[in-house]
Write a protein that holds these residues in place. Sequence first.
Motif, PDB file in Angstrom:
ATOM      1  N   LYS A 125       0.832  -1.212   0.000  1.00 13.61           N
ATOM      2  CA  LYS A 125       0.000   0.000   0.000  1.00 13.61           C
ATOM      3  C   LYS A 125       0.864   1.258   0.000  1.00 13.61           C
ATOM      4  N   LEU A 126       1.981   1.186   0.687  1.00 11.28           N
ATOM      5  CA  LEU A 126       2.873   2.342   0.828  1.00 11.28           C
ATOM      6  C   LEU A 126       3.575   2.676  -0.490  1.00 11.28           C
ATOM      7  N   ALA A 127       3.712   1.673  -1.354  1.00 12.84           N
ATOM      8  CA  ALA A 127       4.521   1.853  -2.564  1.00 12.84           C
ATOM      9  C   ALA A 127       3.725   2.542  -3.672  1.00 12.84           C
ATOM     10  N   ASP A 128       4.430   3.442  -4.392  1.00 12.22           N
ATOM     11  CA  ASP A 128       3.859   4.010  -5.614  1.00 12.22           C
ATOM     12  C   ASP A 128       4.283   3.169  -6.818  1.00 12.22           C
ATOM     13  N   VAL A 129       5.491   2.627  -6.720  1.00  7.93           N
ATOM     14  CA  VAL A 129       6.052   1.817  -7.804  1.00  7.93           C
ATOM     15  C   VAL A 129       6.484   0.474  -7.216  1.00  7.93           C
ATOM     16  N   ILE A 130       6.068  -0.603  -7.887  1.00  3.79           N
ATOM     17  CA  ILE A 130       6.444  -1.943  -7.418  1.00  3.79           C
ATOM     18  C   ILE A 130       7.243  -2.625  -8.533  1.00  3.79           C
TER      19      ILE A 130
END
Length: 205
Positions: A84-89
């Motif tokens: 959830k915290l990530a913008d890019v995975i």
Amino acid sequence: MSHTLLVTSSPRGTDSLSTRFATEIAEGIQTRSGGPLTVRDLTANPPPHITPAYIQGRITSPEDRTPEQVAAVKVAQDLVDELKLADVIVLGSGMINFGPSSQLKAWFDHVTWPRVTFGYGDTGPKGLLTGKKVYLVTASGGVFSEGAWAPFDFQTNYLLHLLGFIGLTNVEVVRVEGTVLGPDAVKVAIANAETAIKALLATAA
Ligand SMILES: Cc1cc2nc3c(=O)[nH]c(=O)nc-3n(C[C@H](O)[C@H](O)[C@H](O)COP(=O)(O)O)c2cc1C
């Protein structure tokens, strides 16, 4: 500034090409964005297989969970929070017996969670982890993007389906194929991946 999450999952350690190229993408994006990079190494720290404690714990209200259920659900919650915290995975996967490694399957078994990462809408399931960019690096010994073996790609297609199911639909794929077909094939696979990564980093946020 975006937060990047790198998830690696090949059991081949430092020989892994999916880990190498996923790391290259994640570090390239972090350098450009200046944001934080979180690394989730599923081979060094594999999530457990899911258990009755996890299945039951997920559908039990937090105050009623047994200590075993609390511990099992926490594993999933931590992995979901990271997502959830990530913008890019950036996800690296090496093919094992025609699919992803069992480490990566176990990760999906934890993060694919009703009412948390997907819901049930009027027209069927609906992914809830929306608005994120995913780079998926898949490596395989054979060639699966085309040709006779294409119907047996239970890695890239499966991972795209699982990602989409939890709302991760904006996915760019880098395939590293033919890695057991001899040194010349490996050279071509590496060169193709390098070219694809250079191009995607040029346009990455
Ligand atoms: C245990 C094992 C099973 C494998 N199974 C397959 C397979 O079913 N099909 C295939 O094309 N390659 C298979 N390979 C080859 C790997 O997919 C190949 O080495 C790939 O580069 C692995 O990804 P990595 O470089 O990220 O580790 C297998 C390799 C190992 C070690």
